[in-house]
Scaffold this motif. Structure first.
Motif, short mmCIF file in Angstrom:
data_model
loop_
_atom_site.label_atom_id
_atom_site.label_comp_id
_atom_site.label_asym_id
_atom_site.label_seq_id
_atom_site.Cartn_x
_atom_site.Cartn_y
_atom_site.Cartn_z
N TYR A 79 -5.93 12.38 -2.95
CA TYR A 79 -6.40 13.66 -2.41
C TYR A 79 -7.93 13.68 -2.41
O TYR A 79 -8.59 13.12 -3.30
N ASP A 80 -8.47 14.34 -1.42
CA ASP A 80 -9.92 14.56 -1.33
C ASP A 80 -10.16 16.02 -1.69
O ASP A 80 -9.99 16.92 -0.86
N LEU A 81 -10.56 16.28 -2.95
CA LEU A 81 -10.70 17.63 -3.47
C LEU A 81 -12.15 17.88 -3.90
O LEU A 81 -12.93 16.93 -4.05
N PRO A 82 -12.51 19.12 -4.10
CA PRO A 82 -13.88 19.41 -4.58
C PRO A 82 -14.24 18.69 -5.87
O PRO A 82 -15.41 18.36 -6.10
N VAL A 83 -13.24 18.44 -6.74
CA VAL A 83 -13.55 17.76 -8.00
C VAL A 83 -13.76 16.26 -7.80
O VAL A 83 -14.20 15.55 -8.71
N PHE A 85 -6.58 10.15 -7.51
CA PHE A 85 -5.51 9.17 -7.37
C PHE A 85 -4.41 9.54 -8.38
O PHE A 85 -4.70 9.74 -9.55
N GLN A 86 -3.16 9.57 -7.89
CA GLN A 86 -2.06 9.93 -8.79
C GLN A 86 -1.05 8.81 -8.88
O GLN A 86 -0.52 8.34 -7.88
N SER A 87 -0.81 8.34 -10.10
CA SER A 87 0.25 7.36 -10.37
C SER A 87 1.25 8.02 -11.30
O SER A 87 1.10 9.18 -11.71
N TYR A 88 2.29 7.30 -11.68
CA TYR A 88 3.24 7.83 -12.65
C TYR A 88 2.60 8.01 -14.02
O TYR A 88 2.99 8.89 -14.79
N GLU A 89 1.59 7.21 -14.33
CA GLU A 89 1.00 7.21 -15.67
C GLU A 89 -0.14 8.21 -15.84
O GLU A 89 -0.33 8.76 -16.91
N GLN A 90 -0.89 8.45 -14.75
CA GLN A 90 -2.12 9.23 -14.95
C GLN A 90 -2.67 9.74 -13.62
O GLN A 90 -2.29 9.28 -12.55
N LEU A 91 -3.57 10.72 -13.75
CA LEU A 91 -4.43 11.14 -12.65
C LEU A 91 -5.79 10.48 -12.86
O LEU A 91 -6.32 10.45 -13.98
N GLY A 146 -4.30 2.91 -2.15
CA GLY A 146 -3.83 2.58 -3.49
C GLY A 146 -2.50 1.87 -3.45
O GLY A 146 -1.70 2.06 -2.53
N GLY A 147 -2.28 1.03 -4.47
CA GLY A 147 -1.02 0.32 -4.63
C GLY A 147 -0.79 0.04 -6.10
O GLY A 147 -1.27 0.79 -6.97
N PHE A 148 -0.11 -1.04 -6.40
CA PHE A 148 0.20 -1.36 -7.79
C PHE A 148 -1.06 -1.85 -8.50
O PHE A 148 -1.62 -2.90 -8.17
N VAL A 165 0.87 -1.17 0.00
CA VAL A 165 0.00 0.00 0.00
C VAL A 165 0.91 1.23 0.00
O VAL A 165 1.70 1.44 0.92
N ARG A 166 0.80 2.04 -1.06
CA ARG A 166 1.68 3.20 -1.20
C ARG A 166 1.06 4.47 -0.64
O ARG A 166 1.79 5.39 -0.26
N CYS A 167 -0.26 4.55 -0.59
CA CYS A 167 -0.88 5.80 -0.16
C CYS A 167 -2.26 5.52 0.41
O CYS A 167 -2.91 4.54 0.06
N ILE A 168 -2.68 6.39 1.31
CA ILE A 168 -4.02 6.32 1.90
C ILE A 168 -4.56 7.74 2.05
O ILE A 168 -3.81 8.72 2.06
N LYS A 169 -5.88 7.84 2.19
CA LYS A 169 -6.50 9.13 2.45
C LYS A 169 -7.81 8.90 3.18
O LYS A 169 -8.69 8.21 2.69
N ALA A 170 -7.92 9.48 4.37
CA ALA A 170 -9.17 9.45 5.12
C ALA A 170 -10.03 10.60 4.60
O ALA A 170 -9.77 11.77 4.90
N ALA A 171 -11.04 10.29 3.82
CA ALA A 171 -11.83 11.31 3.14
C ALA A 171 -12.96 11.81 4.03
O ALA A 171 -13.30 11.22 5.06
#
Length: 963
Positions: free
Chosen positions: A138-142, A146-152, A99-101, A85-91
């Motif tokens: 990230y927990d954003l208004p939009v 989720f951000q990876s090397y390939e895409q948002l 998120g992970g691979f 697990v590379r990242c977490i977010k309590a929304a």
């Protein structure tokens, strides 16, 4: 009035500015660090991101899954396939995204409060599912980004919006509400609605790996991999040049965060964590040499208590930066702390291993080396420091040293320099209490020299306070309090007297004397005492006990500002002097030090209003009185697990989205165990819990450290179990609760009551029937009684007739018996006649057969044969049997029919045999009747026994007669 209000406003502004000046992490000493290793957490080595949930729990993106910490227990929630697990977010929607691979999703509690993972992969377009590692959420208004090397990947309302990287993304950063994404080739971009736009003015770092972006006033601080740290004002970049930037560039920044508007924390690859202000001044630099488990810091998070969580390359650490306390310990080359003094801008610390020193100004700069050095020659136990006439004295196990700078000189080898005192108006004399009495030092030609011991007193003199004239008070830990009178030259003891419980003290041991308000004050652990010189006794000091109400004080130490520091056996505090002359007891800041002081050797050294040092078992504590810590912070108590004891099955796992969560329990499982926790991360081992089961407990339970409560044999009904926690600062948490019901047992359920109603109904019905029966029975009995009386009258009338009738019957029966006897006799006679006739005819037949052999004349032989046939005709047993049977049945009442019914397989011949046996005729006579030999009769008897299935010990004749 306006002038008074203005003064109040000015005072509050000054106070606020003072508080703000100390709101940043302290830079003297090392903050408390708690180490959580992987074996304790049952987790993987690396922790890549940290977040705090809305429930107050801490969550960690770990190699083994999503770790959850409630203050006491660690839980691991692995992702599918056991991926890192590379990242977490309590929304804000209470979901915990991870998120992970090639995997993204969220955790949400199920109906038992257990966190379950829900993947979002299926909602992605098929061509966007091979995105590699996800590094940020990230927990954003939009939406959730989720951000990876390939895409948002922007997730909103159940759908994804995909934004491909221009070349290849690296990391992204949320700064002042704006999301910045660094492309490893094209440079820095910003997310605008659901598009990314190029950020102008940062071409200098294009192609560089950016590891951290933090707000700096109106600007942004950008930390790169190789080029250093820059300040971006929105138009151009400017290099951030200062001590912190140089240190960070050297040790490779990996992550960073803003502690507050004036303070940063940076995690490095090579050398731990660096805390600095916005000007780049170093405040703290912590690494493995200063308490961390590992020098590579992968993630940082400021929790709700403004302390720092560190995700390391191996383990997790917690740094208590929001505290007025820091520490000097083994990480500063120190050991057990007994004494401290600031002299000539040098801080000296006395330990069990000698005197150590550090430049005070260098310590106050922060961030640099805080390692103390040993003053050569002072190895061993240090007891005390004091300064007289500009000279620093050190009381030591080996004697007394004077210290100048970094050099020490032994001026007395009398062992055990406990304490020092300078007699009134004697600036050239210093007295030292030792293990074996009092030593005298004089200043001669500008040098302090030992002038021997004061004769006449050899007791250990640990505490020494001057009274009136040449009187001194000495406390002895085991014997009591000595009053010693010294001659005018301080050369010898004139006399001394010992005081203990016989002289007014409540105890004999652990009495103490200290100098308070320029007079001796005596502490007992049961209040303050004073000496009554008139009666030569001690009595409670009522005025002092009222002024300082704590009765368990053992040691007091006034400072230059009029505050009075004190120690009990286990804890410490300070009575702060107020403007009106009263005192306020301040003890909460020192709760963390409870039981860490050296028992009976507690020590405090107030340098000034801003700096105080305590001696501890493992070093020293540094206290900043003006640090603005709120000790009444809010925290939560949790019911983390509910288990049925009998089956060890889990009812509840500590989290739920349903506010009306309710647990139902069958009555047979009415034993339940609750496991508790509280999210006070600062001092979790010192939490205590109190519980209450409504409608069971009348009051809250006593506070106890065991985070488990069990109930057995609970009655049926609805319950609410509540828990609250109290931390080391006596702050009580929010209450956690769970509602549950013990279902009624079957015999108290609705169908049980229906059964009872049916039973009661049946009982009532039976009673009605019984009453009716009794009534009818009584009526019948009455009628029968009347009938009986009538019948009795009839019987009396009929008795004579009955007696006559009985007599007639008796006579008739006798006649019948006589007739039966006669018939039986006739049957016997007939039988005998048949026997005799048979014998005679048989004899005649034999004679005729004999004659037929003697004559050869056919005429004679024919005549003889006719006679034989006539004899045979007379021997016709069937005709005889019919006659016999008729007479036999008359006498023996259908014996043959009964026998035939019981044994239908009997042949007529065997029936005849049975009839003859019934008459108890011998075998020889039977042979004559049946026209067979006696041997044939025996064979027939044998066959008859078999058909009648008689055992060997049963007599055939007896059986036939009794049949």
């Amino acid at each position: 009035m306006p002038e008074k209000i203005f003064k109040y406003i000015l005072l509050s502004l000054l106070l606020q500015s003072t508080i703000l000046s100390y709101s940043q992490p302290k830079h003297i000493g090392i903050p408390q660090v708690k180490n959580y290793n992987t074996s304790k957490m049952h987790a993987g080595a690396q922790t890549w991101m940290i977040d705090i949930g809305s429930n107050g729990l801490a969550y960690f993106a770990n190699n083994n899954g999503v770790l959850e910490f409630d203050g006491i227990n660690w839980r691991n929630h692995p992702l599918p396939g056991g991926i890192l697990v590379r990242c977490i977010k309590a929304a804000q929607n209470n979901k915990l995204y991870a998120g992970g691979f090639n995997e993204i999703g969220y955790l949400l509690p199920n109906d038992k409060g257990q966190l379950n993972y829900h993947s979002l992969i299926e909602k992605l377009p098929e061509d966007a599912r091979d995105f590699g590692e996800v590094w940020r959420i990230y927990d954003l208004p939009v939406g959730i980004v989720f951000q990876s090397y390939e895409q948002l990947m922007i997730y909103n309302n159940g759908h994804f919006k995909i934004i491909d990287a221009p070349e290849m993304f690296h990391f992204s950063f949320l700064v002042k509400g704006e999301l910045y994404i660094n492309d490893q080739t094209k440079g820095l971009y910003r997310l605008a609605n659901d598009q990314i736009v190029k950020v102008p003015g940062v071409s200098q770092v294009a192609g560089e790996l950016i590891w951290s972006m933090l707000p700096k006033g109106d600007d942004i601080l950008i930390a790169t991999d190789d080029d250093g740290i820059f300040v971006f004002d929105g138009l151009k970049l400017k290099e951030w040049k200062n001590p912190a930037a140089r240190l960070l560039k050297k040790n490779q920044v990996y992550t960073g965060l803003s502690i507050d508007d004036e303070t940063y924390a940076f995690g490095t690859i090579q050398d731990g964590i660096v805390i600095c202000d916005t000007a780049g001044n170093l405040l703290q630099h912590l690494n493995m040499d200063r308490g961390l488990q590992n020098n590579t810091v992968l993630s940082l998070k400021l929790d709700q208590y403004k302390n720092l969580w560190l995700g390391l390359d191996n383990g997790i650490d917690y740094i208590e930066i929001n505290s007025p306390l820091t520490y000097f310990s083994e990480f500063n080359a120190l050991s057990t702390g007994y004494a401290a003094i600031l002299h000539n801008n040098m801080l000296y610390l006395g330990t069990n291993r000698g005197v150590f020193y550090h430049d005070w100004q260098e310590l106050q700069k922060g961030g640099g080396s805080q390692t103390f050095k040993l003053v050569p020659g002072t190895q061993g136990q240090v007891w005390n420091f004091d300064v007289f006439d500009g000279t620093l004295f050190c009381g030591h196990n080996s004697g007394v040293f004077t210290i100048e700078g970094t050099r020490a000189e032994l001026i007395s080898d009398i062992q055990g320099g406990w304490t020092f005192i300078q007699p009134e108006n004697k600036n050239d004399i210093v007295l030292c209490g030792t293990y074996t009495g009092i030593s005298k030092f004089e200043k001669i030609n500008g040098q302090w020299v030992e002038n021997g011991k004061l004769g006449g007193f050899k007791e250990s003199t640990r505490y020494l306070v001057q009274g009136k004239n040449n009187t001194f008070w000495i406390s002895h830990g085991y014997k009591g309090i000595y009053r010693v009178n010294v001659d005018s030259n301080y050369d010898s003891i004139i006399n001394f007297e010992l005081y203990n419980s016989d002289d007014g003290f409540p105890v004999d041991k652990n009495l103490n004397v200290c100098n308070l308000f320029d007079k001796p004050v005596f502490t007992t652990g049961q209040g303050f005492y004073r000496f009554d010189s008139v009666n030569n006794k001690f009595e409670p000091d009522l005025k002092l006990n009222k002024r300082f109400p704590r009765q368990d004080i053992r040691l007091m130490h006034p400072d230059d500002a009029g505050n009075v520091w004190y120690f009990t056996i286990d804890d410490a505090g300070v009575y702060r002097l107020q403007e009106d002359g009263s005192y306020v007891d301040v003890f909460l800041p020192f709760k963390e030090l409870n039981r860490r002081f050296i028992k009976w050797f507690q020590f405090v050294y107030p340098i000034n209003d801003n700096h105080v040092i305590f001696g501890l078992q493992d070093g020293f504590a540094y206290y900043t009185p003006q640090y603005p810590k709120d000790y009444q912070y809010e925290f939560n108590a949790y019911i983390r697990k509910a288990t049925l004891t009998k089956t060890d099955s889990v009812l509840y796992m500590g989290q739920t989205q349903n506010k009306d969560f309710f647990v139902g329990i069958p009555y047979r499982f009415n034993q339940i165990k609750f496991e508790l926790a509280a999210n006070d991360f600062e001092n979790p081992k010192k939490l205590v819990f109190s519980t209450k089961l409504e409608d069971f407990d009348e009051e809250w339970s006593p506070w106890r450290s065991n985070p488990v409560r069990e109930f057995t044999n609970l009655a049926h009904g609805e319950y609410t179990f509540k828990v609250r926690a109290k931390n080391i600062f006596d702050n009580i948490s929010n209450t956690g609760s769970i509602d549950f019901e013990i279902y009624a047992p079957w015999f108290l359920s609705w169908w049980g009551y229906a059964l009872y109603a049916a039973i009661v109904g049946m009982f009532i019905f039976s009673m009605v029937r019984y009453v009716r029966y009794r009534t009818e029975k009584t009526k019948r009995e009455e009628e029968e009684q009347q009938k009986r009386l009538f019948q009795e009258r009839e019987k009396r009338l009929q008795n004579n007739a009955l007696r006559a009738e009985k007599e007639v019957i008796r006579i008739r029966n006798e006649k019948l018996r006589a007739e039966m006897k006669q018939k039986d006799k006739e049957l016997a006679n007939n039988t005998m006649e048949m026997i005799q006739k048979g014998k005679l005819l048989t004899k005649i037949k034999k004679e005729l057969n004999k004659l037929s052999t003697e004559f050869n004349d056919d005429i004679i032989n024919n005549h003889i044969n006719r006679l034989i046939r006539r004899v045979d005709k007379e021997l016709d047993t069937e005709q005889q049997w019919e006659v016999f049977e008729k007479h036999f049945e008359n006498v023996h009442e259908e014996f043959l029919k009964r026998l035939k019914a019981a044994y239908p397989d009997l042949t007529p011949r065997e029936m005849k045999l049975c009839a003859y046996l019934r008459l108890n005729i011998s075998s020889k006579e039977i042979a004559a009747l049946m026209n067979i030999s006696t041997r044939g009769v025996e064979i027939s008897r044998y066959r008859l026994r078999k058909k009648l299935q008689l055992s060997h010990d049963t007599n055939l004749t007896d059986f036939i007669i009794s049949f």
